[in-house]
Design a protein around this motif. Structure first.
Motif, PDB file in Angstrom:
ATOM      1  N   ARG A 161       2.352 -10.449 -25.300  1.00 38.93           N
ATOM      2  CA  ARG A 161       1.747 -10.430 -23.970  1.00 38.93           C
ATOM      3  C   ARG A 161       1.180 -11.821 -23.739  1.00 38.93           C
ATOM      4  NH1 ARG A 161      -1.606  -5.303 -23.460  1.00 38.93           N
ATOM      5  NH2 ARG A 161      -3.449  -6.498 -23.953  1.00 38.93           N
ATOM      6  N   LEU A 207       1.440  -3.032  -5.186  1.00 35.16           N
ATOM      7  CA  LEU A 207       0.011  -3.346  -5.318  1.00 35.16           C
ATOM      8  C   LEU A 207      -0.826  -2.514  -4.360  1.00 35.16           C
ATOM      9  CD1 LEU A 207       0.366  -7.187  -5.772  1.00 35.16           C
ATOM     10  CD2 LEU A 207      -0.369  -5.540  -7.500  1.00 35.16           C
ATOM     11  N   ILE A 226      -1.743   0.838  -5.868  1.00 39.12           N
ATOM     12  CA  ILE A 226      -2.867   0.907  -6.803  1.00 39.12           C
ATOM     13  C   ILE A 226      -4.152   0.337  -6.172  1.00 39.12           C
ATOM     14  CG2 ILE A 226      -1.381   0.815  -8.860  1.00 39.12           C
ATOM     15  CD1 ILE A 226      -2.523  -2.126  -9.212  1.00 39.12           C
ATOM     16  N   GLU A 275      -7.767  -4.746  -5.414  1.00 36.47           N
ATOM     17  CA  GLU A 275      -8.935  -5.298  -4.720  1.00 36.47           C
ATOM     18  C   GLU A 275      -8.943  -6.813  -4.737  1.00 36.47           C
ATOM     19  OE1 GLU A 275     -12.392  -3.417  -6.311  1.00 36.47           O
ATOM     20  OE2 GLU A 275     -11.682  -1.443  -5.677  1.00 36.47           O
ATOM     21  N   THR A 329       8.217  -5.117 -10.337  1.00 40.82           N
ATOM     22  CA  THR A 329       7.086  -4.487 -11.033  1.00 40.82           C
ATOM     23  C   THR A 329       6.371  -5.519 -11.911  1.00 40.82           C
ATOM     24  OG1 THR A 329       8.364  -2.467 -11.084  1.00 40.82           O
ATOM     25  CG2 THR A 329       6.412  -2.510 -12.446  1.00 40.82           C
ATOM     26  N   ASP A 330       7.145  -6.334 -12.613  1.00 41.58           N
ATOM     27  CA  ASP A 330       6.553  -7.393 -13.432  1.00 41.58           C
ATOM     28  C   ASP A 330       5.710  -8.335 -12.579  1.00 41.58           C
ATOM     29  OD1 ASP A 330       7.308  -7.153 -16.175  1.00 41.58           O
ATOM     30  OD2 ASP A 330       9.371  -7.508 -15.565  1.00 41.58           O
ATOM     31  N   ALA A 339       4.294  -7.762  -9.661  1.00 43.07           N
ATOM     32  CA  ALA A 339       3.086  -7.096  -9.165  1.00 43.07           C
ATOM     33  C   ALA A 339       2.016  -7.087 -10.258  1.00 43.07           C
ATOM     34  CB  ALA A 339       3.424  -5.666  -8.730  1.00 43.07           C
ATOM     35  N   ALA A 340       2.427  -6.768 -11.472  1.00 46.49           N
ATOM     36  CA  ALA A 340       1.471  -6.751 -12.582  1.00 46.49           C
ATOM     37  C   ALA A 340       0.923  -8.156 -12.828  1.00 46.49           C
ATOM     38  CB  ALA A 340       2.151  -6.231 -13.839  1.00 46.49           C
ATOM     39  N   ALA A 379      -1.749  -8.981 -10.367  1.00 42.76           N
ATOM     40  CA  ALA A 379      -2.998  -8.242 -10.608  1.00 42.76           C
ATOM     41  C   ALA A 379      -3.717  -8.720 -11.868  1.00 42.76           C
ATOM     42  CB  ALA A 379      -2.698  -6.747 -10.711  1.00 42.76           C
ATOM     43  N   LEU A 380      -2.964  -8.963 -12.939  1.00 39.85           N
ATOM     44  CA  LEU A 380      -3.602  -9.211 -14.241  1.00 39.85           C
ATOM     45  C   LEU A 380      -3.487 -10.646 -14.749  1.00 39.85           C
ATOM     46  CD1 LEU A 380      -2.390  -6.071 -16.234  1.00 39.85           C
ATOM     47  CD2 LEU A 380      -4.584  -6.378 -15.091  1.00 39.85           C
ATOM     48  N   GLU A 385      -0.960 -11.670 -16.389  1.00 42.37           N
ATOM     49  CA  GLU A 385      -0.304 -11.539 -17.697  1.00 42.37           C
ATOM     50  C   GLU A 385       1.100 -10.981 -17.514  1.00 42.37           C
ATOM     51  OE1 GLU A 385      -4.074 -10.080 -20.425  1.00 42.37           O
ATOM     52  OE2 GLU A 385      -2.342  -8.768 -20.106  1.00 42.37           O
ATOM     53  N   ALA A 386       1.956 -11.268 -18.474  1.00 40.96           N
ATOM     54  CA  ALA A 386       3.259 -10.616 -18.496  1.00 40.96           C
ATOM     55  C   ALA A 386       3.656 -10.431 -19.950  1.00 40.96           C
ATOM     56  CB  ALA A 386       4.312 -11.446 -17.779  1.00 40.96           C
ATOM     57  N   TRP A 387       4.507  -9.449 -20.191  1.00 44.23           N
ATOM     58  CA  TRP A 387       5.004  -9.300 -21.562  1.00 44.23           C
ATOM     59  C   TRP A 387       6.383  -9.912 -21.654  1.00 44.23           C
ATOM     60  CZ3 TRP A 387       9.362  -6.466 -22.746  1.00 44.23           C
ATOM     61  CH2 TRP A 387       9.836  -5.601 -21.754  1.00 44.23           C
ATOM     62  N   GLU A 445      16.016  -0.282 -11.568  1.00 44.04           N
ATOM     63  CA  GLU A 445      14.965   0.426 -12.315  1.00 44.04           C
ATOM     64  C   GLU A 445      15.228   1.929 -12.298  1.00 44.04           C
ATOM     65  OE1 GLU A 445      11.196  -2.683 -12.008  1.00 44.04           O
ATOM     66  OE2 GLU A 445      10.893  -0.654 -11.312  1.00 44.04           O
ATOM     67  N   ARG A 496      13.510  -4.339 -20.392  1.00 38.60           N
ATOM     68  CA  ARG A 496      12.306  -4.683 -19.633  1.00 38.60           C
ATOM     69  C   ARG A 496      11.894  -3.559 -18.685  1.00 38.60           C
ATOM     70  NH1 ARG A 496      10.074  -9.670 -19.768  1.00 38.60           N
ATOM     71  NH2 ARG A 496       8.310  -9.413 -18.394  1.00 38.60           N
ATOM     72  N   ASN A 548       8.559  -1.152 -18.537  1.00 38.19           N
ATOM     73  CA  ASN A 548       7.747  -1.211 -17.317  1.00 38.19           C
ATOM     74  C   ASN A 548       7.557   0.135 -16.646  1.00 38.19           C
ATOM     75  OD1 ASN A 548       7.268  -3.897 -17.604  1.00 38.19           O
ATOM     76  ND2 ASN A 548       8.763  -4.575 -16.090  1.00 38.19           N
ATOM     77  N   SER A 565       0.976  -3.977 -27.464  1.00 35.74           N
ATOM     78  CA  SER A 565       0.794  -4.080 -26.015  1.00 35.74           C
ATOM     79  C   SER A 565       1.862  -3.295 -25.252  1.00 35.74           C
ATOM     80  CB  SER A 565       0.786  -5.542 -25.577  1.00 35.74           C
ATOM     81  OG  SER A 565       1.964  -6.181 -26.003  1.00 35.74           O
ATOM     82  N   MET A 566       3.083  -3.237 -25.813  1.00 37.98           N
ATOM     83  CA  MET A 566       4.141  -2.430 -25.192  1.00 37.98           C
ATOM     84  C   MET A 566       3.764  -0.953 -25.259  1.00 37.98           C
ATOM     85  SD  MET A 566       6.291  -4.770 -24.601  1.00 37.98           S
ATOM     86  CE  MET A 566       4.973  -5.938 -24.675  1.00 37.98           C
ATOM     87  N   LEU A 598       4.036   0.179 -16.310  1.00 40.60           N
ATOM     88  CA  LEU A 598       3.270  -1.051 -16.102  1.00 40.60           C
ATOM     89  C   LEU A 598       2.229  -0.931 -14.986  1.00 40.60           C
ATOM     90  CD1 LEU A 598       2.991  -3.927 -17.139  1.00 40.60           C
ATOM     91  CD2 LEU A 598       4.746  -4.640 -15.532  1.00 40.60           C
ATOM     92  N   MET A 599       2.578  -0.315 -13.860  1.00 38.40           N
ATOM     93  CA  MET A 599       1.615  -0.260 -12.760  1.00 38.40           C
ATOM     94  C   MET A 599       0.442   0.658 -13.095  1.00 38.40           C
ATOM     95  SD  MET A 599       2.598  -2.599 -10.918  1.00 38.40           S
ATOM     96  CE  MET A 599       1.336  -2.636  -9.663  1.00 38.40           C
ATOM     97  N   VAL A 629      -1.692  -1.323 -15.294  1.00 39.85           N
ATOM     98  CA  VAL A 629      -2.460  -2.300 -14.512  1.00 39.85           C
ATOM     99  C   VAL A 629      -3.699  -1.625 -13.926  1.00 39.85           C
ATOM    100  CG1 VAL A 629      -2.434  -3.711 -12.411  1.00 39.85           C
ATOM    101  CG2 VAL A 629      -0.487  -3.777 -13.965  1.00 39.85           C
ATOM    102  N   LYS A 630      -3.491  -0.409 -13.409  1.00 36.21           N
ATOM    103  CA  LYS A 630      -4.596   0.338 -12.806  1.00 36.21           C
ATOM    104  C   LYS A 630      -5.705   0.575 -13.847  1.00 36.21           C
ATOM    105  CE  LYS A 630      -3.832   4.448 -10.649  1.00 36.21           C
ATOM    106  NZ  LYS A 630      -2.991   5.302  -9.800  1.00 36.21           N
TER     107      LYS A 630
END
Ligand code: SF4
Lengths: 420, 167
Positions: free
Chosen positions: A26, A46, A49, A52, A142-143, A145-146, A149-150, A152-154, B68, B93, B97, B144-145, B154-155, B158-159
């Motif tokens: 990560r 986004l 969820i 904010e 999706t990656d 969007a994450a 928000a964060l 970070e990516a894996w 997906e 991936r 996700n 982490s996975m 993943l979403m 994230v939440k």
């Protein structure tokens, strides 16, 4: 065991001393990018969820470039989604009409990418920034969007292939020819999931613009990223544009590569990729008689100032062939301005070219130069898939800016020396 | 995380069109997609698959498009995890996700037969074939996975992370 430049950057961003190919990590992101086509999909995720705030409003980059200035109502609506999001979250780097450029020309130019960075973008040509010694790769919605928000990516750490280009580049051989030749050699899946590391004396010799052209097309060989270690040229380029601290990484002598592929560039000549895959390459002298309806010079591959200089030099005092429509689309506003200052735009217009505002335009068959059934275009872009520039029965040939300019004059694909 | 289930075996290079044919992609509702899961590889699969079952496939599972929908329909069909000799990059991936656990283990693929009941420990990567008594070890998923998968994708992850940050 030593590490490659890609492994080192990923390890540093994952807070690890070492990483190995195949390992899942990560990583912290330095920059997250999306455009008017891909951002709306992530924004929808986004909204689900109830985001904010974004992870860092200075590190999310939104570029309106694909269908901008809006080509129709649908694209206007898409752009608006991005615009509204940028305003709501006070995004520092939202580039809209008047300020925008083709994303992969714009970000390096604005000093937003520095050596050693990890960048993800919801656009497959995000790999361009590898030319600055950064790890940059394209991802899905999706990656992204994450990432927004964060921060970070894996990633699965890729294996690396080392490409060594040695010898002195012949005068008419450009970065585009090196990368097309490479893709022709290894195929469109030749570097699947792997990192392409470009090295050798010919790479040292290339300008930053030429290096970006090469890294840009790593994805056309299936690569996860393309990368060129930062040197004095890179540092000069970056320091002119930003005060951001950065770190330069080099591959270790004993780094492990899946393969090492060597090319003697002195033997090369300009290359053309025939329809409908970038791997269908031929030396331009073996192209045969291919008449053209359109020539496109620009895109995130070859829309930089050096490309325009090369094209203008060939077109100066000449006229585009009467059967050819030649469209120039520079990468950014700054490039347009510089080209004006140098008199390049005047040369193009005198030669009967149409000069466009920066946009992705015809590169993806968006707007500003779509092909009719049976028409044929030579382009300095990066993809020549079926229907990429318009009608499914049209054809796209890929080449560097010198071959494109010379061919626009000749009305058919020619070696640049034929119009001297 | 541990999964126990009955095995359905597939060959190599199962592409995303075999997993979920493009003709059904006019919807993205998981339950609708699940009705056609693996249909072009085994037309009877959607009827016979049961909650918790496990797919075991040869190399390059999930090659082809970036949709997906492919991992989504497998998960919605009730499949608890997929073991293969290798996965195509984008499928890999996307699977993580959207929260579908996947494991690479060539020995297990060679050793496990259709209909065997196996137990997979996601933390250790240990695969135990309850039918034959054989044990294999896949490379365990990185922590982490696992966290992403445990959160259901993943979403969702994230939440969770965002609400933790707020708390
Ligand atoms: S110029 Fe072409 S390849 Fe580059 S970002 Fe735009 S559409 Fe994509």
């Amino acid at each position: 065991m030593g590490m490659t430049i890609t492994e080192k950057i990923l390890a540093a961003h994952a807070g690890k001393a070492t990483v190995e190919p195949g390992e899942l990590i990560r990583a912290k992101l330095d920059l997250v990018l999306a455009n008017d086509v891909t951002a709306p999909v992530s924004i929808k995720e986004l909204e689900k969820i109830n985001l904010e705030q974004v992870f860092d409003k200075d590190k999310v980059v939104l570029v309106q470039d694909h269908f901008v200035p809006a080509k129709d109502i649908k694209s206007a609506e898409q752009s608006k989604v991005v615009r509204d999001f940028a305003r709501k979250f006070d995004i520092t780097n939202h580039f809209d009409v008047g300020e925008m450029g083709i994303e992969h020309c714009l970000l390096p130019e604005k000093g937003l990418v520095t050596p050693g960075d990890v960048v993800i973008g919801a656009d497959s040509h995000t790999c361009t920034y590898g030319a600055l010694g950064a790890f940059a790769t394209g991802v899905g919605s999706t990656d992204l969007a994450a990432g927004i928000a964060l921060g970070e990516a894996w990633f699965k750490v890729p294996e690396s292939i080392k490409f060594e280009y040695d010898g002195k580049l012949p005068e008419d051989v450009t970065g585009k020819d090196l990368i097309l030749h490479t893709i022709g050699d290894i195929g469109v899946d030749g570097a699947l999931y792997q990192s392409m590391e470009f090295t050798g004396s010919a790479i040292d010799e290339l300008s930053m613009d030429g290096r970006m052209t090469m890294a840009n097309m790593a994805i056309e060989a299936g690569g996860k990223n393309g990368i060129i270690a930062a040197d004095q040229k890179t540092i000069a380029y970056v320091e002119e544009r930003t005060n951001k601290p950065y770190k330069v990484y080099q591959s270790d002598e004993d780094a492990k590569y899946n393969r090492v592929i060597k090319y003697d560039v002195e033997k090369l000549e300009p290359v053309v990729a025939f329809p409908h895959l970038p791997e269908n390459t031929r030396p331009v002298s073996e192209a045969g008689h291919v008449e053209l309806d359109q020539v496109v010079i620009g895109s995130c591959t070859n829309g930089r100032i050096e490309d325009l200089r090369v094209a203008a030099k060939i077109m100066q005092g000449k006229k585009v062939h009467k059967n050819v429509r030649c469209i120039i689309f520079p990468g950014t506003q700054a490039i347009v301005k510089q080209a004006m200052k140098e008199g390049l735009i005047e040369i193009f217009i005198d030669a009967r070219c149409a000069v466009s505002t920066p946009t992705c335009g015809p590169c993806l068959g968006g707007h500003m130069g779509i092909l009719a059934k049976g028409e044929r275009s030579l382009a300095t872009t990066n993809r020549n898939f079926v229907g990429r520039m318009g009608h499914p029965e049209s054809e796209v040939y890929l080449c560097g800016p010198n071959v494109a300019a010379a061919s626009a004059i000749a009305g058919r694909i020619v070696h640049p020396r034929e119009v001297e | 995380m541990e999964f126990t289930g009955r095995v359905w075996k597939f060959g190599k290079d199962i592409d995303t069109d075999a997993i979920i044919p493009a003709r059904y992609m006019n919807t993205s509702v998981p339950e609708e997609l699940a009705k056609h899961c693996m249909e072009d590889a085994d037309p009877t699969f959607p009827q016979k698959v049961q909650n918790g079952d496990i797919i075991v496939a040869d190399k390059n599972f999930g090659c082809g498009s970036s949709r997906e929908h492919a991992p989504i329909c497998i998960r919605a069909a009730g499949v608890s995890c997929v073991i293969a000799k290798s996965f195509a990059r984008i499928f890999f991936r996307n699977a993580i996700n959207i929260g579908l656990p996947i494991f690479e283990c060539p020995e297990a693929v060679d050793g496990i037969r259709e209909g065997d009941v196996i137990q997979v420990n996601a933390d250790s990567g240990v695969i135990f074939n309850m039918t034959t008594g054989q044990t294999y070890t896949a490379k365990a998923l990185d922590a982490s996975m696992q966290e992403i998968i445990r959160n259901g994708g993943l979403m969702e992850y994230v939440k969770t992370r965002l609400s933790e940050a707020k708390a």
